[in-house]
Motif scaffolding. Structure first.
Motif, mmCIF file in Angstrom:
data_model
loop_
_atom_site.group_PDB
_atom_site.id
_atom_site.type_symbol
_atom_site.label_atom_id
_atom_site.label_comp_id
_atom_site.label_asym_id
_atom_site.label_seq_id
_atom_site.Cartn_x
_atom_site.Cartn_y
_atom_site.Cartn_z
ATOM 1 N N GLU A 1 -2.427 6.226 6.103
ATOM 2 C CA GLU A 1 -2.175 6.082 7.386
ATOM 3 C C GLU A 1 -2.806 4.152 7.808
ATOM 4 N N ALA A 2 -4.091 3.994 6.938
ATOM 5 C CA ALA A 2 -3.501 2.469 7.084
ATOM 6 C C ALA A 2 -3.601 1.387 5.857
ATOM 7 N N MET A 3 -3.199 2.275 5.034
ATOM 8 C CA MET A 3 -2.017 1.260 4.131
ATOM 9 C C MET A 3 -0.655 1.351 4.477
ATOM 10 N N ASP A 4 -0.836 2.177 4.460
ATOM 11 C CA ASP A 4 0.875 2.127 5.571
ATOM 12 C C ASP A 4 0.466 1.171 6.414
ATOM 13 N N CYS A 5 -0.006 0.853 6.592
ATOM 14 C CA CYS A 5 -0.165 -0.253 8.303
ATOM 15 C C CYS A 5 -0.475 -1.684 7.318
ATOM 16 N N PHE A 6 -1.107 -1.766 6.462
ATOM 17 C CA PHE A 6 -1.269 -3.320 6.321
ATOM 18 C C PHE A 6 -0.157 -3.770 5.205
ATOM 19 N N ARG A 7 0.623 -2.928 4.703
ATOM 20 C CA ARG A 7 1.745 -3.043 4.114
ATOM 21 C C ARG A 7 2.981 -3.109 4.446
ATOM 22 N N SER A 8 2.767 -2.758 6.147
ATOM 23 C CA SER A 8 3.670 -2.499 6.977
ATOM 24 C C SER A 8 4.466 -3.959 7.566
ATOM 25 N N LYS A 9 4.032 -5.013 6.615
ATOM 26 C CA LYS A 9 4.883 -6.837 7.447
ATOM 27 C C LYS A 9 4.442 -7.544 6.032
ATOM 28 N N GLY A 10 5.406 -6.560 4.947
ATOM 29 C CA GLY A 10 5.058 -8.598 3.782
ATOM 30 C C GLY A 10 4.170 -7.871 3.045
ATOM 31 N N ALA A 11 3.493 -8.116 1.687
ATOM 32 C CA ALA A 11 3.288 -7.562 0.312
ATOM 33 C C ALA A 11 1.562 -7.844 0.246
ATOM 34 N N ALA A 12 1.088 -6.531 0.555
ATOM 35 C CA ALA A 12 -0.557 -6.866 1.293
ATOM 36 C C ALA A 12 -1.211 -6.012 -0.209
ATOM 37 N N HIS A 13 -2.087 -6.737 -1.216
ATOM 38 C CA HIS A 13 -2.456 -6.121 -1.665
ATOM 39 C C HIS A 13 -4.286 -6.086 -1.464
#
Length: 307
Positions: free
Chosen positions: A257-269
């Motif tokens: 859930e956290a990973m999906d959130c962080f990557r929900s608006k563009g590229a997130a590493h």
């Protein structure tokens, strides 16, 4: 029971004991589906940290990138060292800022290192000094570096300018990224220097997801974002009320859930710090972490499957 949904944005955090450490890099893993192996301070378990010998040892053991910690010397040179006092790791004492880069190069940076809790010191007296960042970048021209600013008494603007000059002179802007637990150093960096998101911002967003299942992400999806944090950490949550505050313990943990959130608006590493066991490595892989920061690249080979 704590009513978290409407108080998350006002939370403050107090760090307690670290439960697990994980690191993530995001420039394409060496093996499909596997995170990059990042040597923490050059590999703190394998050789004297933040030294040339540590970096070379890490690369010889298959590290994909190297995390180094920097401070500013008395004469304004960026050098590699982590603790606030030289006596922690060397045969000298006092802050890094009390000595010139030349004087720091003459200290014994292998003085305290030991594989057996201080019984033996295999690197003591071997001529291993505190290196300049520019010398490190020149010695390893193809290596990717994460640069962690830990200079407790440096002027942020001055340090930022010195760091930019060092990266430009060594043509290293495209293979480095800067991190700091102190937001003022990130804010003072010149725009040409690539950086991580502020640690506090990353932690607050993770708290919102972990504790309230709330993805409060506002980001410009045109620009990649870089986040670095532990896989799990126990913290104290301080909730502000009209008549006071409430304090409770909580565990912030990365999950899907956290990973999906962080990557929900563009590229997130996502950088997960301190993956030093097979179990934690498997968790990082399952989460899709871009890289893991390890204390021993030598041991990491056994659970990463990398040559």
């Amino acid at each position: 029971m704590m009513r978290v949904p409407f108080v998350m944005r006002k939370m403050a955090f107090r760090r307690l004991a670290s439960l697990a450490i994980i690191g993530a890099f995001g420039i394409g893993a060496a093996f499909a589906g596997s995170p990059e192996i990042i040597a923490h301070r050059g590999g703190t378990a394998d050789a004297p940290e933040n030294t040339l010998v540590a970096i070379q040892t890490a690369l010889d053991n298959g590290a994909d990138a190297v995390w180094v910690t920097v401070q500013e010397s008395k004469d304004g040179v960026i050098v590699l060292y982590r603790p606030s006092d030289l006596k922690s790791l060397t045969d000298m004492s006092g802050p890094v800022s009390a000595y010139t880069a030349s004087e720091l190069a003459g200290t014994d940076a292998g003085w305290a290192f030991s594989h057996d809790k201080g019984q033996n010191h295999p690197f003591r007296g071997k001529g291993i000094g505190i290196p300049r960042l520019d010398a490190v970048l020149q010695a390893f021209p193809k290596t990717k570096f994460y640069i962690d600013i830990k200079s407790p008494d440096a002027n942020p603007e001055q340090l930022g300018k010195a760091l930019l000059a060092t990266l430009e002179a060594s043509q290293s802007l495209d293979r480095t990224r800067v991190y700091s637990t102190d937001t003022k150093y990130l804010q003072a960096l010149p725009s040409a220097v690539r950086r991580f998101e502020a640690r506090d911002d990353t932690r607050t967003l993770l708290a919102n997801v972990t504790m309230a299942h709330q993805c409060d992400l506002t980001a410009d999806n045109s620009a990649p974002r870089w986040h670095g944090l532990e896989l799990a950490r126990e913290v104290e949550v301080v909730e502000k009320y009209t008549l006071g505050e409430g304090i409770s313990k909580a565990e912030l943990t990365w999950d899907k859930e956290a990973m999906d959130c962080f990557r929900s608006k563009g590229a997130a590493h996502i950088i997960l710090f301190g993956i030093n066991s097979l179990d934690d490595y498997h968790k990082a892989v399952a989460l899709g972490a871009d890289g893991v920061m390890v204390n021993s690249p030598k041991e990491a080979k056994s659970f990463s499957g990398k040559p």
